[in-house]
Design a protein around this motif. Structure first.
Motif, PDB file in Angstrom:
ATOM      1  N   ALA A 190      -7.630 -32.104  -6.898  1.00 57.45           N
ATOM      2  CA  ALA A 190      -7.563 -32.596  -8.276  1.00 57.45           C
ATOM      3  C   ALA A 190      -7.053 -31.521  -9.226  1.00 57.45           C
ATOM      4  O   ALA A 190      -6.271 -31.804 -10.142  1.00 57.45           O
ATOM      5  CB  ALA A 190      -8.943 -33.080  -8.720  1.00 57.45           C
ATOM      6  N   LEU A 191      -7.473 -30.281  -9.023  1.00 57.67           N
ATOM      7  CA  LEU A 191      -7.005 -29.188  -9.874  1.00 57.67           C
ATOM      8  C   LEU A 191      -5.503 -28.998  -9.758  1.00 57.67           C
ATOM      9  O   LEU A 191      -4.797 -28.869 -10.764  1.00 57.67           O
ATOM     10  CB  LEU A 191      -7.730 -27.886  -9.506  1.00 57.67           C
ATOM     11  CG  LEU A 191      -9.142 -27.697 -10.051  1.00 57.67           C
ATOM     12  CD1 LEU A 191      -9.784 -26.462  -9.428  1.00 57.67           C
ATOM     13  CD2 LEU A 191      -9.139 -27.566 -11.563  1.00 57.67           C
ATOM     14  N   PHE A 192      -4.998 -28.988  -8.533  1.00 61.01           N
ATOM     15  CA  PHE A 192      -3.557 -28.795  -8.368  1.00 61.01           C
ATOM     16  C   PHE A 192      -2.779 -29.994  -8.893  1.00 61.01           C
ATOM     17  O   PHE A 192      -1.677 -29.842  -9.417  1.00 61.01           O
ATOM     18  CB  PHE A 192      -3.227 -28.541  -6.889  1.00 61.01           C
ATOM     19  CG  PHE A 192      -3.383 -27.098  -6.491  1.00 61.01           C
ATOM     20  CD1 PHE A 192      -2.375 -26.187  -6.723  1.00 61.01           C
ATOM     21  CD2 PHE A 192      -4.555 -26.653  -5.916  1.00 61.01           C
ATOM     22  CE1 PHE A 192      -2.518 -24.857  -6.380  1.00 61.01           C
ATOM     23  CE2 PHE A 192      -4.713 -25.326  -5.569  1.00 61.01           C
ATOM     24  CZ  PHE A 192      -3.693 -24.418  -5.791  1.00 61.01           C
ATOM     25  N   ALA A 249     -16.746 -19.903  -6.211  1.00 59.60           N
ATOM     26  CA  ALA A 249     -15.633 -20.583  -5.548  1.00 59.60           C
ATOM     27  C   ALA A 249     -14.919 -21.523  -6.514  1.00 59.60           C
ATOM     28  O   ALA A 249     -13.686 -21.615  -6.504  1.00 59.60           O
ATOM     29  CB  ALA A 249     -16.149 -21.353  -4.331  1.00 59.60           C
ATOM     30  N   SER A 250     -15.675 -22.205  -7.359  1.00 60.89           N
ATOM     31  CA  SER A 250     -15.058 -23.092  -8.349  1.00 60.89           C
ATOM     32  C   SER A 250     -14.225 -22.300  -9.350  1.00 60.89           C
ATOM     33  O   SER A 250     -13.137 -22.725  -9.754  1.00 60.89           O
ATOM     34  CB  SER A 250     -16.137 -23.890  -9.085  1.00 60.89           C
ATOM     35  OG  SER A 250     -16.777 -24.789  -8.217  1.00 60.89           O
ATOM     36  N   GLN A 251     -14.744 -21.125  -9.750  1.00 64.68           N
ATOM     37  CA  GLN A 251     -14.003 -20.274 -10.676  1.00 64.68           C
ATOM     38  C   GLN A 251     -12.703 -19.798 -10.038  1.00 64.68           C
ATOM     39  O   GLN A 251     -11.635 -19.822 -10.659  1.00 64.68           O
ATOM     40  CB  GLN A 251     -14.872 -19.065 -11.058  1.00 64.68           C
ATOM     41  CG  GLN A 251     -14.205 -18.068 -11.980  1.00 64.68           C
ATOM     42  CD  GLN A 251     -14.201 -18.509 -13.426  1.00 64.68           C
ATOM     43  OE1 GLN A 251     -14.988 -19.375 -13.797  1.00 64.68           O
ATOM     44  NE2 GLN A 251     -13.347 -17.921 -14.224  1.00 64.68           N
ATOM     45  N   VAL A 252     -12.771 -19.381  -8.760  1.00 68.56           N
ATOM     46  CA  VAL A 252     -11.580 -18.930  -8.046  1.00 68.56           C
ATOM     47  C   VAL A 252     -10.581 -20.077  -7.906  1.00 68.56           C
ATOM     48  O   VAL A 252      -9.375 -19.887  -8.066  1.00 68.56           O
ATOM     49  CB  VAL A 252     -11.962 -18.366  -6.668  1.00 68.56           C
ATOM     50  CG1 VAL A 252     -10.719 -18.097  -5.820  1.00 68.56           C
ATOM     51  CG2 VAL A 252     -12.766 -17.081  -6.826  1.00 68.56           C
ATOM     52  N   ALA A 253     -11.092 -21.279  -7.619  1.00 73.98           N
ATOM     53  CA  ALA A 253     -10.207 -22.438  -7.463  1.00 73.98           C
ATOM     54  C   ALA A 253      -9.446 -22.712  -8.752  1.00 73.98           C
ATOM     55  O   ALA A 253      -8.234 -22.970  -8.724  1.00 73.98           O
ATOM     56  CB  ALA A 253     -11.025 -23.665  -7.055  1.00 73.98           C
ATOM     57  N   SER A 254     -10.133 -22.646  -9.876  1.00 71.59           N
ATOM     58  CA  SER A 254      -9.467 -22.867 -11.162  1.00 71.59           C
ATOM     59  C   SER A 254      -8.405 -21.806 -11.414  1.00 71.59           C
ATOM     60  O   SER A 254      -7.312 -22.103 -11.922  1.00 71.59           O
ATOM     61  CB  SER A 254     -10.503 -22.861 -12.293  1.00 71.59           C
ATOM     62  OG  SER A 254     -11.431 -23.905 -12.133  1.00 71.59           O
ATOM     63  N   THR A 255      -8.736 -20.561 -11.062  1.00 72.00           N
ATOM     64  CA  THR A 255      -7.772 -19.466 -11.247  1.00 72.00           C
ATOM     65  C   THR A 255      -6.551 -19.663 -10.362  1.00 72.00           C
ATOM     66  O   THR A 255      -5.408 -19.531 -10.806  1.00 72.00           O
ATOM     67  CB  THR A 255      -8.436 -18.116 -10.931  1.00 72.00           C
ATOM     68  OG1 THR A 255      -9.567 -17.941 -11.781  1.00 72.00           O
ATOM     69  CG2 THR A 255      -7.461 -16.970 -11.144  1.00 72.00           C
ATOM     70  N   MET A 256      -6.783 -19.993  -9.087  1.00 67.86           N
ATOM     71  CA  MET A 256      -5.675 -20.153  -8.158  1.00 67.86           C
ATOM     72  C   MET A 256      -4.773 -21.314  -8.554  1.00 67.86           C
ATOM     73  O   MET A 256      -3.570 -21.274  -8.337  1.00 67.86           O
ATOM     74  CB  MET A 256      -6.216 -20.360  -6.744  1.00 67.86           C
ATOM     75  CG  MET A 256      -6.920 -19.130  -6.165  1.00 67.86           C
ATOM     76  SD  MET A 256      -5.897 -17.634  -6.231  1.00 67.86           S
ATOM     77  CE  MET A 256      -4.583 -18.072  -5.099  1.00 67.86           C
ATOM     78  N   GLU A 257      -5.359 -22.362  -9.135  1.00 69.50           N
ATOM     79  CA  GLU A 257      -4.536 -23.479  -9.596  1.00 69.50           C
ATOM     80  C   GLU A 257      -3.531 -23.019 -10.638  1.00 69.50           C
ATOM     81  O   GLU A 257      -2.350 -23.372 -10.590  1.00 69.50           O
ATOM     82  CB  GLU A 257      -5.437 -24.585 -10.167  1.00 69.50           C
ATOM     83  CG  GLU A 257      -4.678 -25.784 -10.704  1.00 69.50           C
ATOM     84  CD  GLU A 257      -4.260 -25.610 -12.163  1.00 69.50           C
ATOM     85  OE1 GLU A 257      -3.087 -25.894 -12.489  1.00 69.50           O
ATOM     86  OE2 GLU A 257      -5.094 -25.163 -12.968  1.00 69.50           O
TER      87      GLU A 257
END
Length: 424
Positions: free
Chosen positions: A19-21, A138-146
């Motif tokens: 969903a983030l991507f 992990a959620s913070q990293v996911a948002s950053t990586m997006e």
């Protein structure tokens, strides 16, 4: 406990990533759609659409966090993904600018409700305290990586397909997210969870206001938003009109910024083992101020070249990574475990509030007053945020990586004043 050994969390996290991507690719495609409809006024359209997005996030996300316990949460998450898939699928068929605003309002209202609902579900799925803390990270990293990889993926895709196909791919991604949520076992919210969620949100804001390092992060949010708005809102018009580029060129210029962020994010974990997060993040603020000044110089001096723009965009990307990447560790180091969700929720709202200030400036002023004045104002805001961060975050209050000793803030139960308790 191994975090990704938890079946339900694994499915939920995969759904969040997709969903983030999808949201990131939609932002790139939206800029190209705005140019297709409005041409030189694309900045105004995109700035308005992104302002609508921030309004939805600032208003709806806290309300969703407070009252989500009244709905079946798995069904609600699936419904939100289906709504987002339908809205994105409709975007390529719009023929009027106002259609964009309506659809983006619906899309971002669903996204604004999805994020706090997802965050509220995680502690019921991940019951171990240490695993839950890792889940927040992990959620913070996911948002950053997006934010790092979406422009790169969009640039690669645009080399082979029209931007309209990005909407189709994104819609399919939201449906896949819904399918991943479908088999998860999400327990019903505990009675009174809505009240507790609201209390946590208020407590998180109170913690920010009462903690010097978090007040510094509030100022750094403004630095990131001021510099990031130049890239996100103005790249389309700058590349298409100023540099005479194509839609693929827009994607690659955004990828230059994402590449700079990715490069810094790869190096930062080793740096943060040796250097305090305060020093790294304030360095990032300095880099972003320098990047915005360099952008102003490019247009003011008529130095609009591909190489020069790509370098400046990459520098802005690096500066954003220097601030965003350590943020999660600083948030965790600033609150006792029970207060961490509220602190993360507060950062979510406060960071989006900063973008709510800068998006209209980049979009509306950029179209009507030109890039020199607009970027000068955004550079001034970035400079003000950087100075504010230096003043608000004392030198002796430097937090290193997540494993470093910290002084979490505990809210006094009656007065609400913040007191310091030394971490064990």
């Amino acid at each position: 406990m191994r975090l990704f050994a938890i079946r339900d969390y694994r499915y939920l996290f995969s759904a969040q990533i997709i969903a983030l991507f999808g949201t990131g690719l939609t932002t790139v495609a939206l800029g190209l759609l705005a140019y297709d409809l409005a041409g030189p006024s694309a900045g105004t359209v995109l700035g308005t659409a992104l302002t609508v997005k921030m309004v939805m996030y600032v208003i709806i996300a806290p309300l969703a966090a407070a009252y989500i316990g009244r709905f079946p949460r798995r069904t609600f998450l699936i419904l939100l993904d289906v709504v987002r898939a339908a809205v994105v699928l409709a975007l390529p068929f719009v023929s009027e600018v106002w259609h964009i605003y309506v659809l983006i309002g619906l899309l971002q209202a669903a996204s604004a409700a999805f994020t706090p609902t997802f965050q509220a579900v995680i502690p019921d799925v991940v019951t171990d305290e240490s695993a839950y803390t890792r889940a927040l990270s992990a959620s913070q990293v996911a948002s950053t990586m997006e934010s790092l990889l979406s422009p790169v993926l969009a640039a690669v895709a645009l080399a082979f397909i029209s931007f309209n196909w990005l909407f189709l791919g994104t819609s399919a991604g939201f449906l896949l997210s819904a399918l991943l949520i479908l088999p998860t076992r999400i327990p019903a919210a505990r009675p009174g969870a809505d009240v507790r969620a609201w209390d946590k949100a208020v407590a998180g804001i109170r913690t920010f206001l009462g903690t010097p390092r978090l007040r510094g992060i509030m100022a750094l949010n403004l630095v990131v938003a001021a510099a990031g708005s130049i890239v996100i809102v103005n790249t389309v018009n700058y590349v298409r009109d100023g540099l005479g580029g194509s839609q693929q060129d827009v994607g690659w210029m955004l990828a230059a910024s994402g590449g700079g962020t990715l490069l810094a994010a790869v190096v930062l974990p080793r740096v943060l083992d040796r250097i305090a997060a305060r020093a790294v993040m304030l360095t990032g603020a300095g880099v972003l101020v320098g990047g915005t000044i360099a952008a102003v110089t490019l247009v003011a001096a008529g130095l609009t070249t591909w190489a020069g723009t790509a370098i400046v965009w990459a520098v802005i990307g690096i500066g954003m990574a220097l601030i965003i990447t350590p943020t999660g560790a600083v948030l965790r180091a600033s609150a006792v475990p029970s207060a961490i969700p509220g602190v993360f929720a507060a950062q979510f709202s406060l960071s989006h509030l900063a973008w709510l200030i800068t998006y209209p400036i980049a979009g509306w002023l950029g179209t009507n007053a030109g890039f020199v004045l607009t970027w000068s104002l955004l550079a001034a805001l970035a400079g003000a945020g950087a100075v504010g961060a230096v003043l608000l975050w004392p030198r002796h209050d430097g937090s290193r990586a997540a494993t470093a000793p910290a002084t979490p803030v505990r809210l006094a139960p009656r007065t609400g004043r913040s007191t310091l308790s030394k971490a064990v």
